[in-house]
Design an enzyme around this catalytic site. Structure first.
Site, mmCIF file in Angstrom:
data_model
loop_
_atom_site.group_PDB
_atom_site.id
_atom_site.type_symbol
_atom_site.label_atom_id
_atom_site.label_comp_id
_atom_site.label_asym_id
_atom_site.label_seq_id
_atom_site.Cartn_x
_atom_site.Cartn_y
_atom_site.Cartn_z
ATOM 1 N N SER A 139 -1.570 6.578 -21.426
ATOM 2 C CA SER A 139 -1.692 7.400 -20.213
ATOM 3 C C SER A 139 -0.340 7.365 -19.502
ATOM 4 O O SER A 139 0.476 6.451 -19.762
ATOM 5 C CB SER A 139 -2.761 6.780 -19.301
ATOM 6 N N TYR A 152 -7.412 -0.507 -15.518
ATOM 7 C CA TYR A 152 -6.992 0.631 -16.351
ATOM 8 C C TYR A 152 -5.494 0.566 -16.610
ATOM 9 O O TYR A 152 -5.037 0.742 -17.745
ATOM 10 C CB TYR A 152 -7.359 1.924 -15.615
#
Ligand code: NAD
Length: 257
Positions: A139, A152
């Site tokens: 990401s 995350y």
């Protein structure tokens, strides 16, 4: 680019980015294994649809990526793994002192530890086949941080580090390992958030997308699942043979800021 004769396993691929990647790999001729933890009739029907659409073999295999033994069983059950895409992922947003421990554990297990298990199980198959591609879906949050997403961001930075390490361990072999770092991608999950955001900010769709959702994405456009799939296919191409141990951002300029 033809991936005919290759078998690709895409974790977390019954929706969103994983499904987009599976579709582009199938379009390029690869046989595909779809995965999620659900095992619904729709999951098997989706595999049949893709198989029909692209004329390749597509199977669905249920496996829970929060469980190490399931991760390894997925690869073993597939029987071959030339292309491994570690895509399964979940998110939870909370300040660190209020972050639920079970959410932290689940995010680290699904977004990071699963890739350790699948990679360990897949590498012997790739070595035997004499070719392999590992693509980890990280990401923009594998390279930058935002508040309230500690698990995350730790997991996504972790998977970038894992990709580099696996690349070095396979550097002299015909195997590569890289991470794709998407910015905001328009998946059904993101699309569903738009009406709520419009209400919360009293803005029209274009304004809320531009000013709120894509505040950090300079292009002011979402990336698409087709673009992430196309980048995956590129990483499996001969042109990408010397690309290993790195990240490719598909983020409309996010990480250039
Ligand atoms: P999504 O929720 O649409 O898809 C997640 C997939 O993971 C689903 O197929 C789901 O079934 C599967 N999954 C969840 N828990 C699982 C488990 N325990 N075992 C097996 N499968 C499981 O989300 P998405 O947006 O398509 O995200 C896919 C990946 O892309 C994630 O790793 C996410 O972090 C990453 N990503 C997404 C965006 C974005 O804007 N959508 C941006 C950057 C990175």
């Amino acid at each position: 680019m033809s991936l005919t004769g290759k078998t690709a396993i895409v974790t977390g691929s019954n929706s969103g980015i994983g499904l987009g990647i599976a579709r582009e790999l199938a379009r390029a001729g690869a046989d595909v294994v779809l995965n999620s933890f659900t095992d619904r009739d729709e999951d098997h029907a989706l595999a049949a649809e893709l198989s029909q659409e692209f004329g390749v073999n597509v199977r669905y295999i249920q496996a829970d990526m929060s469980r190490g033994d399931d991760c390894r069983a997925l690869i073993e059950q597939a029987g071959a793994c030339d292309i491994l895409v570690n895509n399964a992922g979940i998110q939870h947003v909370a300040a660190i002192e209020a972050f639920p421990v079970e959410k932290w554990d689940a995010i680290i297990a699904i977004n990071l530890t699963s890739a350790f298990h699948t990679t360990a199980a897949a590498l012997p198959m790739m070595r035997k086949a004499g070719w392999g591609r590992i693509v980890n879906i990280a990401s923009a949050h594998g390279l930058t941080a935002s508040p309230y997403k500690s698990a995350y961001i730790a997991a996504k930075h972790g998977i970038v580090g894992l990709s580099k390490t696996v690349a070095l361990e396979t550097a002299e072999e015909p195997i590569t390992c890289n991470a794709i770092c998407p910015g905001y991608v328009l998946t059904p999950l993101v699309e569903a958030q738009i009406p709520d955001q419009m209400k919360a900010h009293d803005m029209d769709r274009d304004t809320v997308v531009r000013e709120v959702m894509l505040a950090r994405q300079p292009s002011k456009e979402f990336a698409t699942v087709e673009q992430i799939g196309g980048t995956t296919v590129f990483l499996c191409s001969d042109a990408a043979t010397q690309i290993t141990g790195t990240t490719i951002s598909v983020d409309g300029g996010w990480t250039a800021l």
